[in-house]
Design a protein around this motif. Structure first.
Motif, PDB file in Angstrom:
ATOM      1  N   ARG A 114       0.847  -1.192   0.130  1.00 39.71           N
ATOM      2  CA  ARG A 114      -0.009  -0.053   0.019  1.00 39.71           C
ATOM      3  C   ARG A 114       0.792   1.259   0.066  1.00 39.71           C
ATOM      4  O   ARG A 114       1.902   1.260   0.778  1.00 39.71           O
ATOM      5  CB  ARG A 114      -0.944  -0.301   1.174  1.00 39.71           C
ATOM      6  CG  ARG A 114      -1.727   1.268   1.269  1.00 39.71           C
ATOM      7  CD  ARG A 114      -2.268   1.535   2.663  1.00 39.71           C
ATOM      8  NE  ARG A 114      -2.712   0.325   3.513  1.00 39.71           N
ATOM      9  CZ  ARG A 114      -3.459   0.569   4.234  1.00 39.71           C
ATOM     10  NH1 ARG A 114      -4.340   1.702   4.456  1.00 39.71           N
ATOM     11  NH2 ARG A 114      -4.303  -0.438   4.887  1.00 39.71           N
ATOM     12  N   ARG A 156      -7.525   5.344  -4.179  1.00 36.38           N
ATOM     13  CA  ARG A 156      -8.517   5.823  -3.530  1.00 36.38           C
ATOM     14  C   ARG A 156      -8.345   6.661  -2.454  1.00 36.38           C
ATOM     15  O   ARG A 156      -7.155   6.843  -2.116  1.00 36.38           O
ATOM     16  CB  ARG A 156      -9.524   4.592  -2.909  1.00 36.38           C
ATOM     17  CG  ARG A 156      -8.614   3.937  -1.888  1.00 36.38           C
ATOM     18  CD  ARG A 156      -9.464   2.448  -1.620  1.00 36.38           C
ATOM     19  NE  ARG A 156     -10.526   2.947  -0.606  1.00 36.38           N
ATOM     20  CZ  ARG A 156     -10.320   3.159   0.820  1.00 36.38           C
ATOM     21  NH1 ARG A 156      -9.083   3.097   1.134  1.00 36.38           N
ATOM     22  NH2 ARG A 156     -11.394   3.411   1.440  1.00 36.38           N
ATOM     23  N   PRO A 189      -8.926   8.034   1.121  1.00 36.65           N
ATOM     24  CA  PRO A 189      -9.407   7.321   2.343  1.00 36.65           C
ATOM     25  C   PRO A 189     -10.524   8.153   2.974  1.00 36.65           C
ATOM     26  O   PRO A 189     -10.545   9.364   3.055  1.00 36.65           O
ATOM     27  CB  PRO A 189      -8.280   7.156   3.342  1.00 36.65           C
ATOM     28  CG  PRO A 189      -6.954   7.720   2.534  1.00 36.65           C
ATOM     29  CD  PRO A 189      -7.452   8.461   1.399  1.00 36.65           C
ATOM     30  N   GLU A 220      -6.126  -5.236   7.471  1.00 33.49           N
ATOM     31  CA  GLU A 220      -7.006  -4.056   6.900  1.00 33.49           C
ATOM     32  C   GLU A 220      -7.404  -4.160   5.824  1.00 33.49           C
ATOM     33  O   GLU A 220      -8.599  -3.744   5.191  1.00 33.49           O
ATOM     34  CB  GLU A 220      -6.022  -2.842   7.610  1.00 33.49           C
ATOM     35  CG  GLU A 220      -6.816  -1.448   7.300  1.00 33.49           C
ATOM     36  CD  GLU A 220      -7.637  -1.152   8.765  1.00 33.49           C
ATOM     37  OE1 GLU A 220      -7.087  -1.345   9.643  1.00 33.49           O
ATOM     38  OE2 GLU A 220      -8.772  -0.633   8.494  1.00 33.49           O
ATOM     39  N   ASP A 221      -6.325  -4.176   4.742  1.00 30.59           N
ATOM     40  CA  ASP A 221      -6.412  -4.246   3.272  1.00 30.59           C
ATOM     41  C   ASP A 221      -7.368  -5.506   3.093  1.00 30.59           C
ATOM     42  O   ASP A 221      -8.163  -5.378   2.027  1.00 30.59           O
ATOM     43  CB  ASP A 221      -5.024  -4.048   2.717  1.00 30.59           C
ATOM     44  CG  ASP A 221      -4.272  -2.943   2.961  1.00 30.59           C
ATOM     45  OD1 ASP A 221      -4.803  -1.784   2.796  1.00 30.59           O
ATOM     46  OD2 ASP A 221      -3.168  -3.201   3.594  1.00 30.59           O
ATOM     47  N   LEU A 230     -10.731  -4.568   3.567  1.00 29.77           N
ATOM     48  CA  LEU A 230     -11.275  -3.427   2.652  1.00 29.77           C
ATOM     49  C   LEU A 230     -11.536  -4.364   1.418  1.00 29.77           C
ATOM     50  O   LEU A 230     -12.388  -4.050   0.834  1.00 29.77           O
ATOM     51  CB  LEU A 230     -10.113  -2.590   2.577  1.00 29.77           C
ATOM     52  CG  LEU A 230     -10.522  -1.381   1.521  1.00 29.77           C
ATOM     53  CD1 LEU A 230     -11.505  -0.400   2.113  1.00 29.77           C
ATOM     54  CD2 LEU A 230      -9.124  -0.401   1.370  1.00 29.77           C
ATOM     55  N   LYS A 270     -15.322  -1.970   2.811  1.00 28.25           N
ATOM     56  CA  LYS A 270     -15.279  -1.046   3.978  1.00 28.25           C
ATOM     57  C   LYS A 270     -14.049  -1.121   4.769  1.00 28.25           C
ATOM     58  O   LYS A 270     -13.385  -1.833   4.418  1.00 28.25           O
ATOM     59  CB  LYS A 270     -16.555  -1.628   4.900  1.00 28.25           C
ATOM     60  CG  LYS A 270     -18.010  -1.551   4.399  1.00 28.25           C
ATOM     61  CD  LYS A 270     -19.053  -1.874   5.497  1.00 28.25           C
ATOM     62  CE  LYS A 270     -18.773  -3.421   5.627  1.00 28.25           C
ATOM     63  NZ  LYS A 270     -20.132  -3.868   6.518  1.00 28.25           N
ATOM     64  N   GLU A 271     -14.098  -0.055   5.453  1.00 27.35           N
ATOM     65  CA  GLU A 271     -12.823   0.093   6.408  1.00 27.35           C
ATOM     66  C   GLU A 271     -13.194  -0.578   7.724  1.00 27.35           C
ATOM     67  O   GLU A 271     -14.146  -0.535   8.066  1.00 27.35           O
ATOM     68  CB  GLU A 271     -12.274   1.525   6.510  1.00 27.35           C
ATOM     69  CG  GLU A 271     -11.803   1.823   5.150  1.00 27.35           C
ATOM     70  CD  GLU A 271     -11.269   3.304   5.439  1.00 27.35           C
ATOM     71  OE1 GLU A 271     -10.414   3.531   6.219  1.00 27.35           O
ATOM     72  OE2 GLU A 271     -11.506   4.134   4.634  1.00 27.35           O
TER      73      GLU A 271
END
Lengths: 373, 316
Positions: free
Chosen positions: B233, B257, B259, B303-304, B307, B312-313
């Motif tokens: 990332r 994107r 955030p 986290e990724d 997502l 969604k986060e």
């Protein structure tokens, strides 16, 4: 299992706020009401104004003085001679400082045959027409006294005499207000502690997920409930003991009946109000909510079921309803046992039956409303 | 190099589990297994159904449909047997205010057939000095450690920890991980829920990613990450807002994107090979005169994964 019950007692006696409600709060009532003395008889406060002047015939001047002195000996009345004129005394009467004015005027009627050829002093009494009871007591006392003085003055033979034979005070039961109040305080204290204390505990345990945590263990929820109830019953026995001791040693309150019956009634009442505590706890989200709801439930009973004054002195219509409140039969039975040395659990049977009905009703409601989670 | 043969023993089974609260479906037909000795994590945002799933396995809640079993025992039918063998730490659960730590552990131990000495339990979570303290006098981290020690009173084979580090500061959180690893090293199976990506990634052997009552992925953290299309990332901090689409033309950029939660202009790029992407990215920045404040590159994490799987986060 023993550990659970020991822990329940430890928690009960380490909870400072709970102990305040259990002991300090009812003790405050005992002390406050104990400091008022409701039992001292009302004495009438009488102002005597002796207007007889010294230039009158000696026997009248002396007679008036003797009358005042001997009147002071009666003891039942509170006499004051501070008012020198009729106007001053009447003003004091109007200001409610005194209840009675007795005036010995500086005049007397001339001797007449009706009075054995003797002159007569006409005493004047001024009172407040509103104080009917005090007035009649004072007037009766005064006329007796005047009659007695007259008879003595006339050296009339006494056909009758009165001889008072007082029974020793230890032989006569004089029920004091404290005697009456103590069982009332016991009932009130165990009710508020059972209802508010238990409801607050339960809602706290639910809010903090302690009930859920217990549910995650193999312990049967009913055993946990039993330990809570046990902790409260022990606390209530201690509470009853401390309150009776306080009332007795500080204010001379007496329990005339069998004290074991008082404990039995207290435990029975505790079971009833612990049921109510479970119901209140079911509907409360947190301890402060439990405390508010608990007060709403207990406060009216505290006054209507006769904690401080006999419920029978309420208007008959009100009494005919409030006598069935859960606290009413407990108060009535506690008082009967406490004040009547001949009372037994059998003689308070109807009250026990009503308590039993309430225990059944509250248990059924509690079992339906209380959820262990 | 030593060779170990591992027998994979399934110790918890969840089959087609569904839980409805009125119209709300908290747990939607999920199935999974937990293996003996592993640290199994359930990662997902608040309200995803993690706690409900856990509490059904523990026997505290009843399922609407489906079946859970622990050590081959049905959690609903052989409830008391199950309870003897599991340790439970509830989310944000407190203990009695007026008992000392030793007294609470002693009391809870008395509920079980098998029990561990309170002193030993307190020692295992570093609370020996607090043995006569009340729970209210403990710090947040100490409270959580105590709560974990209380879940071990019956020396259980399986320990359930519901959000064990929620509300703790990062240092206390890492500290607690050490204790959880120590419990795992004693051979106990641990099932925990968390909404912290890092916790799942660093602590758990396998992670089930849960969203709106469903398991969207279940694997080791490393596998979950390696299955992602992008493995890095790149975060660009900008001085003025630039549209994310501008970066999509750059070679190797899989996703670009903005955030949602940041105030300053930022762009997040998901790339596969950073070494290939960086030169073209920098030339784009130079060509377009994009005012760059900072550039940051990190390997992809859970986290990724979350997502990528849910759109969604994870963070609230």
């Amino acid at each position: 299992m023993i550990k659970l019950f020991v822990a329940a007692i430890k928690m009960q006696f380490r909870d400072r706020l709970g102990l305040f409600w259990a002991f300090v709060f009812p003790a405050m009532f005992i002390i406050i009401f104990g400091l008022f003395n409701f039992d001292r008889p009302d004495t009438a406060h009488i102002a005597i104004v002796n207007l007889v002047q010294d230039n009158n015939p000696k026997e009248f001047v002396e007679g008036a003085k003797r009358f005042v002195e001997s009147f002071k000996q009666v003891g039942y009345f509170k006499i004051s001679e501070d008012y020198k004129t009729e106007a001053e005394a009447v003003q004091a009467l109007k200001n409610d400082k005194i209840e009675f004015v007795l005036i010995i005027p500086n005049e007397f009627t001339p001797p007449s045959s009706a009075n054995g050829n003797l002159p007569q002093i006409r005493l004047r009494v001024i009172d407040d027409e509103k104080n009917k009871i005090t007035n009649s007591i004072v007037m009766a006392g005064l006329s007796n006294y005047v009659a007695e003085v007259n008879l003595r003055a006339a050296n009339a033979p006494k056909l009758f005499s009165l001889n008072e034979e007082p029974l020793k005070s230890s032989e006569v039961k004089k029920i004091s207000y404290m005697d009456f109040l103590l069982p009332g305080i016991l009932g009130m204290a165990l009710m508020t502690m059972s209802v508010i204390g238990l409801a607050a505990d339960l809602s706290l345990y639910r809010e903090q997920r302690i009930l859920k945590r217990i549910l995650a263990t193999p312990l049967r929820p009913s055993l946990f409930i039993a330990s809570l109830v046990f902790g409260y019953l022990v606390l209530i026995i201690v509470q009853v003991t401390i309150l009776i001791a306080l009332g007795h040693y500080l204010f001379g309150a007496q329990i005339y009946g069998n004290i074991l019956n008082v404990y039995a009634l207290a435990l029975l009442g505790a079971i009833l109000f612990l049921n109510v505590g479970f119901i209140v706890g079911s509907f409360s989200k947190n301890p402060s909510g439990a405390s508010s709801l608990g007060n709403i439930v207990t406060m009216p009973m505290m006054f209507l079921s006769g904690t401080f004054f006999p419920a029978t002195s309420l208007p008959p219509v009100v009494y005919s309803v409030v006598q069935f409140l859960p606290l009413s039969p407990l108060m009535k039975a506690l008082r009967e046992i406490a004040l009547d040395s001949n009372a037994t659990l059998l003689s308070v049977g109807p009250d026990l039956a009503l308590i039993g009905v309430w225990i059944l009703i509250t248990f059924l409601i509690a079992a339906r409303t209380f959820k262990f989670r | 190099m030593s060779c170990t043969i591992t027998y994979i023993v399934s110790i918890i089974q969840v089959q087609n589990l569904t839980k409805k609260f009125g119209d709300l479906t908290a747990v939607n037909n999920i199935s999974f297994e937990v293996r003996q000795g592993e640290i199994f994590g359930m990662l997902g945002p608040n309200g995803a159904g993690k706690t409900t799933t856990l509490e059904i396995i523990e026997g505290i809640q009843e399922p609407t449909s489906g079946k859970t079993s622990v050590l081959g025992l049905n959690s609903q039918e052989q409830l008391n047997e199950v309870k003897e063998h599991i340790g439970v730490q509830l989310q944000a659960s407190a203990y009695f205010d007026n008992l000392t730590l030793t007294e609470i552990l002693d009391l809870f131990g008395s509920f079980y057939k098998k029990r561990t000495e309170p002193a030993k339990l307190l020692e295992s979570v570093g609370l020996t000095e607090k043995k006569n303290a009340l729970v209210k006098n403990l710090s947040g981290g100490q409270k959580q450690r105590f709560s974990i020690s209380a879940s071990l009173v019956n020396d259980p084979g399986i320990v359930f920890l519901d959000e064990p580090t929620t509300g703790l500061d990062p240092q206390a959180r890492r500290h607690l991980w050490e204790y959880i690893r120590q419990i795992s090293q004693q051979g106990k199976t641990i099932v925990l829920t968390t909404h912290y990506m890092e916790e799942a990634q660093r602590l758990c052997d396998r992670v089930a990613i849960i969203d709106v009552g469903k398991i969207v992925a279940l694997d080791t953290p490393a596998k979950l990450i390696s299955n992602l299309k992008s493995s890095y990332r790149i975060n660009l901090k900008l001085l003025e807002r630039v549209h994310a689409d501008k970066f999509k033309q750059v070679q190797g950029v899989i996703e670009a994107r903005e955030p949602a939660e940041t105030e300053e202009p930022q762009i997040q790029l998901h790339v596969n090979k950073a070494t290939e992407t960086l030169p073209s990215l920098l030339s784009l920045i130079e060509r377009e005169k994009i005012k760059l404040e900072d550039i940051e590159m990190q390997p992809a994490n859970l986290e990724d994964v979350f997502l990528a799987l849910t759109g969604k986060e994870l963070r609230d």
